[in-house]
Scaffold this motif. Structure first.
Motif, mmCIF file in Angstrom:
data_model
loop_
_atom_site.group_PDB
_atom_site.id
_atom_site.type_symbol
_atom_site.label_atom_id
_atom_site.label_comp_id
_atom_site.label_asym_id
_atom_site.label_seq_id
_atom_site.Cartn_x
_atom_site.Cartn_y
_atom_site.Cartn_z
ATOM 1 N N VAL A 36 7.081 4.618 -11.175
ATOM 2 C CA VAL A 36 7.934 3.495 -10.760
ATOM 3 C C VAL A 36 7.094 2.217 -10.724
ATOM 4 C CG1 VAL A 36 9.289 2.520 -8.853
ATOM 5 C CG2 VAL A 36 9.464 4.959 -9.397
ATOM 6 N N SER A 37 7.610 1.156 -11.343
ATOM 7 C CA SER A 37 6.976 -0.166 -11.231
ATOM 8 C C SER A 37 7.912 -1.024 -10.394
ATOM 9 C CB SER A 37 6.820 -0.851 -12.586
ATOM 10 O OG SER A 37 6.730 0.072 -13.617
ATOM 11 N N THR A 38 7.335 -1.936 -9.637
ATOM 12 C CA THR A 38 8.201 -2.767 -8.804
ATOM 13 C C THR A 38 7.625 -4.163 -8.614
ATOM 14 O OG1 THR A 38 9.472 -2.781 -6.750
ATOM 15 C CG2 THR A 38 7.221 -2.030 -6.581
ATOM 16 N N ALA A 39 8.526 -5.111 -8.386
ATOM 17 C CA ALA A 39 8.124 -6.481 -8.042
ATOM 18 C C ALA A 39 8.886 -6.850 -6.781
ATOM 19 C CB ALA A 39 8.480 -7.437 -9.174
ATOM 20 N N LEU A 40 8.196 -7.414 -5.805
ATOM 21 C CA LEU A 40 8.819 -7.750 -4.519
ATOM 22 C C LEU A 40 8.590 -9.224 -4.205
ATOM 23 C CD1 LEU A 40 10.246 -6.625 -1.939
ATOM 24 C CD2 LEU A 40 7.973 -6.250 -0.981
ATOM 25 N N PRO A 73 2.195 -1.304 -11.877
ATOM 26 C CA PRO A 73 2.923 -0.707 -10.749
ATOM 27 C C PRO A 73 3.433 -1.699 -9.709
ATOM 28 C CG PRO A 73 0.558 -0.308 -10.545
ATOM 29 C CD PRO A 73 0.775 -0.925 -11.895
ATOM 30 N N TRP A 74 2.745 -2.824 -9.531
ATOM 31 C CA TRP A 74 3.118 -3.680 -8.392
ATOM 32 C C TRP A 74 2.899 -5.153 -8.697
ATOM 33 C CZ3 TRP A 74 5.554 -3.306 -3.834
ATOM 34 C CH2 TRP A 74 5.383 -4.332 -2.901
ATOM 35 N N SER A 75 3.869 -5.970 -8.298
ATOM 36 C CA SER A 75 3.715 -7.431 -8.302
ATOM 37 C C SER A 75 4.356 -7.923 -7.020
ATOM 38 C CB SER A 75 4.478 -8.089 -9.451
ATOM 39 O OG SER A 75 4.160 -7.526 -10.684
ATOM 40 N N MET A 76 3.810 -8.974 -6.442
ATOM 41 C CA MET A 76 4.529 -9.598 -5.332
ATOM 42 C C MET A 76 4.434 -11.109 -5.433
ATOM 43 S SD MET A 76 2.384 -8.344 -2.065
ATOM 44 C CE MET A 76 0.723 -8.785 -1.677
ATOM 45 N N ALA A 77 5.466 -11.755 -4.891
ATOM 46 C CA ALA A 77 5.561 -13.204 -5.033
ATOM 47 C C ALA A 77 6.063 -13.817 -3.741
ATOM 48 C CB ALA A 77 6.524 -13.546 -6.165
ATOM 49 N N ILE A 78 5.556 -14.997 -3.475
ATOM 50 C CA ILE A 78 6.045 -15.780 -2.343
ATOM 51 C C ILE A 78 6.342 -17.172 -2.868
ATOM 52 C CG2 ILE A 78 5.332 -16.880 -0.185
ATOM 53 C CD1 ILE A 78 3.872 -14.265 0.447
ATOM 54 N N VAL A 79 7.548 -17.658 -2.595
ATOM 55 C CA VAL A 79 7.915 -18.999 -3.042
ATOM 56 C C VAL A 79 7.950 -19.905 -1.825
ATOM 57 C CG1 VAL A 79 9.670 -20.405 -4.186
ATOM 58 C CG2 VAL A 79 9.282 -18.061 -4.934
ATOM 59 N N VAL A 138 13.986 3.442 1.102
ATOM 60 C CA VAL A 138 13.733 2.018 1.370
ATOM 61 C C VAL A 138 14.908 1.400 2.135
ATOM 62 C CG1 VAL A 138 13.475 -0.233 0.239
ATOM 63 C CG2 VAL A 138 12.133 1.715 -0.561
ATOM 64 N N ALA A 139 16.137 1.845 1.832
ATOM 65 C CA ALA A 139 17.322 1.279 2.497
ATOM 66 C C ALA A 139 17.292 1.549 4.001
ATOM 67 C CB ALA A 139 18.590 1.860 1.880
ATOM 68 N N SER A 157 0.836 -1.201 0.000
ATOM 69 C CA SER A 157 0.000 0.000 0.000
ATOM 70 C C SER A 157 0.875 1.257 0.000
ATOM 71 C CB SER A 157 -1.048 -0.022 1.116
ATOM 72 O OG SER A 157 -0.433 0.105 2.344
ATOM 73 N N SER A 158 2.047 1.224 0.669
ATOM 74 C CA SER A 158 2.972 2.380 0.580
ATOM 75 C C SER A 158 3.427 2.561 -0.859
ATOM 76 C CB SER A 158 4.226 2.155 1.434
ATOM 77 O OG SER A 158 3.911 2.042 2.781
ATOM 78 N N ALA A 159 3.830 1.447 -1.473
ATOM 79 C CA ALA A 159 4.401 1.536 -2.824
ATOM 80 C C ALA A 159 3.360 2.027 -3.828
ATOM 81 C CB ALA A 159 4.950 0.178 -3.243
#
Ligand SMILES: Cc1cc2nc3c(=O)[nH]c(=O)nc-3n(C[C@H](O)[C@H](O)[C@H](O)COP(=O)(O)O)c2cc1C
Length: 344
Positions: free
Chosen positions: A75-79, A128-134, A104-105, A64-66
């Motif tokens: 900015v697009s990001t994947a986390l 804008p956003w993707s997230m993944a959990i393996v 972010v650092a 939600s921040s991103a």
């Protein structure tokens, strides 16, 4: 921002629970326009997570921040969160990325950031956003070793494109035969989507059983309430190794999944024989491939010869190669044995 009632399954699901291939309880994401040709700054970094518990809830907060901060700045990001590590891929205007990285650092939820890729090039994440959990048994030390290797290569001025960096860190070749290969990236990758049902997941499960190889479970989510499964298996296929990846249909709505499309040799389509569903699948894959530097060829598997001609016409209209294969797509062994000669 997401309301409490709209929390995605990714956040609610506990690690270790078996993912459902298709979850229809959440609304679909709106269509995303095809990527626009532009050169942007691209950064991939890995950092050690300091989150002790509630990883999913923290990922939701970061999302939600991103979405609030990144989107207006282009900015697009994947986390990714995996084995006690974060991996983040960011794309956007250079100055904006630098300022964002400084903020972010300083975040107390992680430390020891290591840049493993920095370049200018086409924008590959088209949302804008993707997230993944393996979900895997990968030890934090094994992840750390891969980070150290890529970091050294990056410092030596040698780096792969962001998807290849992401793949090497998050989903390296698991099969022991991988070590025999001079180039660990040289293996065939095939995406499988079913027009109806969860046949793609059944096919990958069958391949895992047949080759005695482990199945890796992942979950992906985008900016909207998408939460989809994607499983894969690695196995020897002649001289090379193959990775076959089952993707839920809605997974193609996640920018990270779309960014990997040029990475596949083929997209295997398990057709249903229902003209509308089959056409929808071809259109969905074609839309996801639009604007990519290269696109995989489509391999349609269906029992009836008549179904292929209209699908080939649609695929060709989108500039995609299409080959029809006659086999029962609901039967994993029949589907794979018919398709395999056109894959390797
Ligand atoms: C691994 C990681 C990645 C993050 N990525 C972003 C990001 O892309 N954009 C962003 O605004 N905040 C990101 N954050 C959160 C920021 O560090 C910071 O907490 C947030 O931007 C503060 O904004 P807010 O107070 O308005 O929510 C990230 C945090 C972590 C731990």
């Amino acid at each position: 921002m997401l309301g409490a009632g709209a929390r995605p399954q990714l956040i609610q699901r506990k690690a270790g629970l078996r993912p459902t291939p298709e979850d229809r309880r959440v609304p679909a994401c709106p269509e995303v326009p095809p990527p626009v040709e532009e050169n942007v700054a691209r950064i991939v970094y890995a950092s050690q997570s300091l989150i002790a518990d509630s990883v999913y809830a923290q990922m939701e907060r970061i999302r939600s921040s991103a979405l609030r901060h990144n989107q207006p700045l282009g900015v697009s990001t994947a986390l990714l969160h995996q084995s006690g590590w974060f991996l983040q891929w960011k794309e956007g205007p250079g100055e904006v990325l630098r300022a964002l990285m400084e903020r972010v650092a300083r975040d107390a939820r992680h430390h020891a950031l290591r840049i493993v890729h920095a370049s200018r090039g086409p924008r590959l994440l088209d949302g804008p956003w993707s997230m993944a959990i393996v979900q895997c048994d990968d030890a934090p030390e094994a992840f750390a070793q891969r980070v150290a290797l890529l970091r050294r290569r990056h410092e030596d001025g040698c780096q792969d494109e962001p998807p290849a960096v992401w793949r090497q860190l998050s989903t390296p070749l698991g099969h022991p035969g991988a070590e025999r290969q001079a180039d660990p990236s040289a293996f065939t990758r095939v995406l499988v989507c079913a027009a109806q049902g969860a046949g793609s997941f059944e096919l990958v499960r069958w391949l895992a059983r047949r080759h005695g190889q482990p199945l890796v479970h992942r979950r992906l989510a985008g900016a909207c309430d998408l939460d989809v499964a994607t499983d894969y298996v690695d196995f020897p296929a002649g001289e090379r190794l193959a990775r076959v990846i089952a993707m839920a249909r809605r997974g193609l709505g996640v920018p990270l999944a779309r960014a990997f499309l040029p990475d596949y040799a083929r997209v295997l389509l398990l057709l249903s024989g229902e003209a509308d569903a089959d056409l929808r699948l071809v259109r969905r894959v074609a839309a996801a491939c639009a604007g990519r530097p290269q696109a995989p060829a489509l391999l349609g598997v269906g029992a009836c010869a008549d179904i292929h001609a209209p699908l080939a016409q649609v695929a060709h209209g989108f500039g995609l190669a299409y080959r029809g294969v006659l086999a029962d797509s609901a039967e994993p062994s029949a589907a794979w044995n018919a398709a395999a000669p056109f894959i390797h």
